[in-house]
Design a protein around this motif. Structure first.
Motif, PDB file in Angstrom:
ATOM      1  N   GLN A  83       0.848  -1.196   0.000  1.00  0.00           N
ATOM      2  CA  GLN A  83       0.000   0.000   0.000  1.00  0.00           C
ATOM      3  C   GLN A  83       0.884   1.248   0.000  1.00  0.00           C
ATOM      4  OE1 GLN A  83      -3.263  -0.261  -0.139  1.00  0.00           O
ATOM      5  NE2 GLN A  83      -3.941   1.840   0.137  1.00  0.00           N
ATOM      6  N   VAL A  84       0.580   2.145  -0.893  1.00  0.00           N
ATOM      7  CA  VAL A  84       1.314   3.409  -0.984  1.00  0.00           C
ATOM      8  C   VAL A  84       0.321   4.541  -0.845  1.00  0.00           C
ATOM      9  CG1 VAL A  84       2.678   4.903  -2.474  1.00  0.00           C
ATOM     10  CG2 VAL A  84       3.118   2.448  -2.447  1.00  0.00           C
ATOM     11  N   GLN A  85       0.651   5.503  -0.016  1.00  0.00           N
ATOM     12  CA  GLN A  85      -0.168   6.705   0.107  1.00  0.00           C
ATOM     13  C   GLN A  85       0.618   7.890  -0.431  1.00  0.00           C
ATOM     14  OE1 GLN A  85      -1.350   6.780   4.286  1.00  0.00           O
ATOM     15  NE2 GLN A  85      -3.335   5.929   3.723  1.00  0.00           N
ATOM     16  N   LEU A  86      -0.074   8.721  -1.205  1.00  0.00           N
ATOM     17  CA  LEU A  86       0.548   9.887  -1.827  1.00  0.00           C
ATOM     18  C   LEU A  86      -0.119  11.152  -1.300  1.00  0.00           C
ATOM     19  CD1 LEU A  86       0.635   8.569  -5.516  1.00  0.00           C
ATOM     20  CD2 LEU A  86       2.450   8.439  -3.803  1.00  0.00           C
ATOM     21  N   VAL A  87       0.694  12.115  -0.905  1.00  0.00           N
ATOM     22  CA  VAL A  87       0.169  13.367  -0.374  1.00  0.00           C
ATOM     23  C   VAL A  87       0.839  14.537  -1.098  1.00  0.00           C
ATOM     24  CG1 VAL A  87      -0.131  14.829   1.648  1.00  0.00           C
ATOM     25  CG2 VAL A  87      -0.243  12.327   1.881  1.00  0.00           C
ATOM     26  N   GLU A  88       0.007  15.306  -1.803  1.00  0.00           N
ATOM     27  CA  GLU A  88       0.524  16.465  -2.523  1.00  0.00           C
ATOM     28  C   GLU A  88       0.545  17.700  -1.630  1.00  0.00           C
ATOM     29  OE1 GLU A  88      -2.253  14.288  -5.538  1.00  0.00           O
ATOM     30  OE2 GLU A  88      -2.281  14.895  -3.425  1.00  0.00           O
ATOM     31  N   SER A  89       1.440  18.609  -1.935  1.00  0.00           N
ATOM     32  CA  SER A  89       1.493  19.897  -1.259  1.00  0.00           C
ATOM     33  C   SER A  89       2.126  20.907  -2.196  1.00  0.00           C
ATOM     34  CB  SER A  89       2.290  19.800   0.045  1.00  0.00           C
ATOM     35  OG  SER A  89       3.627  19.418  -0.212  1.00  0.00           O
ATOM     36  N   GLY A  90       1.997  22.184  -1.844  1.00  0.00           N
ATOM     37  CA  GLY A  90       2.658  23.228  -2.613  1.00  0.00           C
ATOM     38  C   GLY A  90       1.762  24.031  -3.522  1.00  0.00           C
ATOM     39  N   GLY A  91       0.489  23.660  -3.594  1.00  0.00           N
ATOM     40  CA  GLY A  91      -0.416  24.423  -4.423  1.00  0.00           C
ATOM     41  C   GLY A  91      -0.725  25.779  -3.804  1.00  0.00           C
ATOM     42  N   GLY A  92      -1.418  26.616  -4.573  1.00  0.00           N
ATOM     43  CA  GLY A  92      -1.777  27.926  -4.060  1.00  0.00           C
ATOM     44  C   GLY A  92      -2.194  28.866  -5.157  1.00  0.00           C
ATOM     45  N   LEU A  93      -2.255  30.143  -4.815  1.00  0.00           N
ATOM     46  CA  LEU A  93      -2.635  31.200  -5.742  1.00  0.00           C
ATOM     47  C   LEU A  93      -1.379  31.947  -6.172  1.00  0.00           C
ATOM     48  CD1 LEU A  93      -4.770  33.044  -7.097  1.00  0.00           C
ATOM     49  CD2 LEU A  93      -4.838  34.331  -4.950  1.00  0.00           C
ATOM     50  N   VAL A  94      -1.223  32.113  -7.468  1.00  0.00           N
ATOM     51  CA  VAL A  94      -0.053  32.791  -8.012  1.00  0.00           C
ATOM     52  C   VAL A  94      -0.478  33.635  -9.203  1.00  0.00           C
ATOM     53  CG1 VAL A  94       0.554  30.876  -9.539  1.00  0.00           C
ATOM     54  CG2 VAL A  94       2.354  32.435  -8.733  1.00  0.00           C
ATOM     55  N   GLN A  95       0.255  34.690  -9.466  1.00  0.00           N
ATOM     56  CA  GLN A  95      -0.053  35.540 -10.605  1.00  0.00           C
ATOM     57  C   GLN A  95       0.531  34.951 -11.888  1.00  0.00           C
ATOM     58  OE1 GLN A  95       1.456  39.437  -9.555  1.00  0.00           O
ATOM     59  NE2 GLN A  95      -0.517  40.033  -8.669  1.00  0.00           N
ATOM     60  N   THR A  96      -0.028  35.364 -12.996  1.00  0.00           N
ATOM     61  CA  THR A  96       0.497  34.958 -14.298  1.00  0.00           C
ATOM     62  C   THR A  96       1.989  35.255 -14.376  1.00  0.00           C
ATOM     63  OG1 THR A  96      -1.615  35.307 -15.412  1.00  0.00           O
ATOM     64  CG2 THR A  96       0.355  35.341 -16.775  1.00  0.00           C
ATOM     65  N   GLY A  97       2.737  34.262 -14.853  1.00  0.00           N
ATOM     66  CA  GLY A  97       4.181  34.381 -14.943  1.00  0.00           C
ATOM     67  C   GLY A  97       4.927  33.901 -13.724  1.00  0.00           C
ATOM     68  N   GLY A  98       4.213  33.606 -12.677  1.00  0.00           N
ATOM     69  CA  GLY A  98       4.839  33.159 -11.438  1.00  0.00           C
ATOM     70  C   GLY A  98       5.198  31.685 -11.459  1.00  0.00           C
ATOM     71  N   SER A  99       5.714  31.222 -10.333  1.00  0.00           N
ATOM     72  CA  SER A  99       6.178  29.837 -10.211  1.00  0.00           C
ATOM     73  C   SER A  99       5.635  29.196  -8.947  1.00  0.00           C
ATOM     74  CB  SER A  99       7.710  29.787 -10.159  1.00  0.00           C
ATOM     75  OG  SER A  99       8.290  30.296 -11.332  1.00  0.00           O
ATOM     76  N   LEU A 100       5.490  27.897  -9.014  1.00  0.00           N
ATOM     77  CA  LEU A 100       5.151  27.071  -7.856  1.00  0.00           C
ATOM     78  C   LEU A 100       5.895  25.751  -7.992  1.00  0.00           C
ATOM     79  CD1 LEU A 100       1.253  27.418  -7.485  1.00  0.00           C
ATOM     80  CD2 LEU A 100       2.968  28.275  -5.882  1.00  0.00           C
ATOM     81  N   ARG A 101       6.189  25.143  -6.842  1.00  0.00           N
ATOM     82  CA  ARG A 101       6.722  23.787  -6.861  1.00  0.00           C
ATOM     83  C   ARG A 101       5.818  22.885  -6.047  1.00  0.00           C
ATOM     84  NH1 ARG A 101      12.366  20.991  -4.788  1.00  0.00           N
ATOM     85  NH2 ARG A 101      11.420  21.288  -2.723  1.00  0.00           N
ATOM     86  N   LEU A 102       5.279  21.899  -6.722  1.00  0.00           N
ATOM     87  CA  LEU A 102       4.443  20.906  -6.059  1.00  0.00           C
ATOM     88  C   LEU A 102       5.310  19.740  -5.593  1.00  0.00           C
ATOM     89  CD1 LEU A 102       1.371  20.733  -8.476  1.00  0.00           C
ATOM     90  CD2 LEU A 102       1.825  22.339  -6.607  1.00  0.00           C
ATOM     91  N   SER A 103       4.945  19.198  -4.453  1.00  0.00           N
ATOM     92  CA  SER A 103       5.616  18.010  -3.926  1.00  0.00           C
ATOM     93  C   SER A 103       4.607  16.894  -3.748  1.00  0.00           C
ATOM     94  CB  SER A 103       6.278  18.325  -2.579  1.00  0.00           C
ATOM     95  OG  SER A 103       7.272  19.314  -2.703  1.00  0.00           O
ATOM     96  N   CYS A 104       5.068  15.685  -3.906  1.00  0.00           N
ATOM     97  CA  CYS A 104       4.246  14.497  -3.699  1.00  0.00           C
ATOM     98  C   CYS A 104       5.026  13.552  -2.798  1.00  0.00           C
ATOM     99  CB  CYS A 104       3.916  13.838  -5.028  1.00  0.00           C
ATOM    100  SG  CYS A 104       3.046  12.265  -4.878  1.00  0.00           S
ATOM    101  N   ALA A 105       4.648  13.484  -1.546  1.00  0.00           N
ATOM    102  CA  ALA A 105       5.330  12.623  -0.580  1.00  0.00           C
ATOM    103  C   ALA A 105       4.659  11.260  -0.548  1.00  0.00           C
ATOM    104  CB  ALA A 105       5.296  13.264   0.798  1.00  0.00           C
ATOM    105  N   ALA A 106       5.465  10.224  -0.671  1.00  0.00           N
ATOM    106  CA  ALA A 106       4.950   8.860  -0.696  1.00  0.00           C
ATOM    107  C   ALA A 106       5.297   8.136   0.591  1.00  0.00           C
ATOM    108  CB  ALA A 106       5.533   8.097  -1.887  1.00  0.00           C
ATOM    109  N   SER A 107       4.319   7.441   1.138  1.00  0.00           N
ATOM    110  CA  SER A 107       4.567   6.612   2.307  1.00  0.00           C
ATOM    111  C   SER A 107       4.892   5.203   1.859  1.00  0.00           C
ATOM    112  CB  SER A 107       3.333   6.593   3.206  1.00  0.00           C
ATOM    113  OG  SER A 107       2.267   5.956   2.543  1.00  0.00           O
ATOM    114  N   GLY A 108       5.377   4.411   2.759  1.00  0.00           N
ATOM    115  CA  GLY A 108       5.679   3.029   2.423  1.00  0.00           C
ATOM    116  C   GLY A 108       7.077   2.868   1.862  1.00  0.00           C
ATOM    117  N   ARG A 109       7.417   1.639   1.583  1.00  0.00           N
ATOM    118  CA  ARG A 109       8.752   1.341   1.105  1.00  0.00           C
ATOM    119  C   ARG A 109       8.785   1.276  -0.415  1.00  0.00           C
ATOM    120  NH1 ARG A 109       9.814  -4.128   4.229  1.00  0.00           N
ATOM    121  NH2 ARG A 109       7.735  -4.503   3.411  1.00  0.00           N
ATOM    122  N   SER A 110       9.979   1.181  -0.961  1.00  0.00           N
ATOM    123  CA  SER A 110      10.193   0.908  -2.378  1.00  0.00           C
ATOM    124  C   SER A 110       9.626   1.986  -3.287  1.00  0.00           C
ATOM    125  CB  SER A 110       9.576  -0.457  -2.746  1.00  0.00           C
ATOM    126  OG  SER A 110      10.109  -1.476  -1.954  1.00  0.00           O
TER     127      SER A 110
END
Length: 127
Positions: free
Chosen positions: A1-28
């Protein structure tokens, strides 16, 4: 079983940047090909980017090529989506997804190939 949790979203203006992360639980984590998808209101879910198990191969939707970069850190059990030069049409809920892959060169580009999904993170780009 693998659980995935995203983070890093939000509100940004045109031309801006964001970095999304996806943290996975479990092994392998390094056994799993990963992907980022997005779904805007009233639209179908679409692939944004995919990455192979060791990161040696990536694929992108034409609409994000040259602006977005997918990467992964297997030591941290985390996948990333760096989004630059954001446009209002990038507004959507972004999901990460994973599936066990037998080959190091495989990148899956269709949602039906993925088995594990995160809950999504909202990205809103204002004009």
């Amino acid at each position: 079983q693998v659980q995935l949790v995203e983070s890093g979203g939000g509100l940004v203006q045109t031309g801006g940047s964001l970095r999304l992360s996806c943290a996975a639980s479990g092994r392998s984590f390094s056994d799993y090909a990963m992907g980022w998808f997005r779904q805007a209101p009233g639209k179908e879910r679409e692939l944004v980017a995919g990455i192979s198990i060791y990161g040696g191969r990536t694929e992108y939707a034409d609409s994000v090529k040259g602006r977005f970069t997918i990467s992964r850190d297997n030591a941290k059990n985390t996948a990333y989506l760096q989004m630059n030069s954001l446009k209002p049409e990038d507004t959507a809920v972004y999901y990460c997804a994973g599936v066990r892959a037998a080959s190091p060169g495989v990148v899956f580009t269709t949602g039906s190939r993925y088995y594990y999904w995160g809950q999504g993170t909202q990205v809103t780009v204002s004009s």
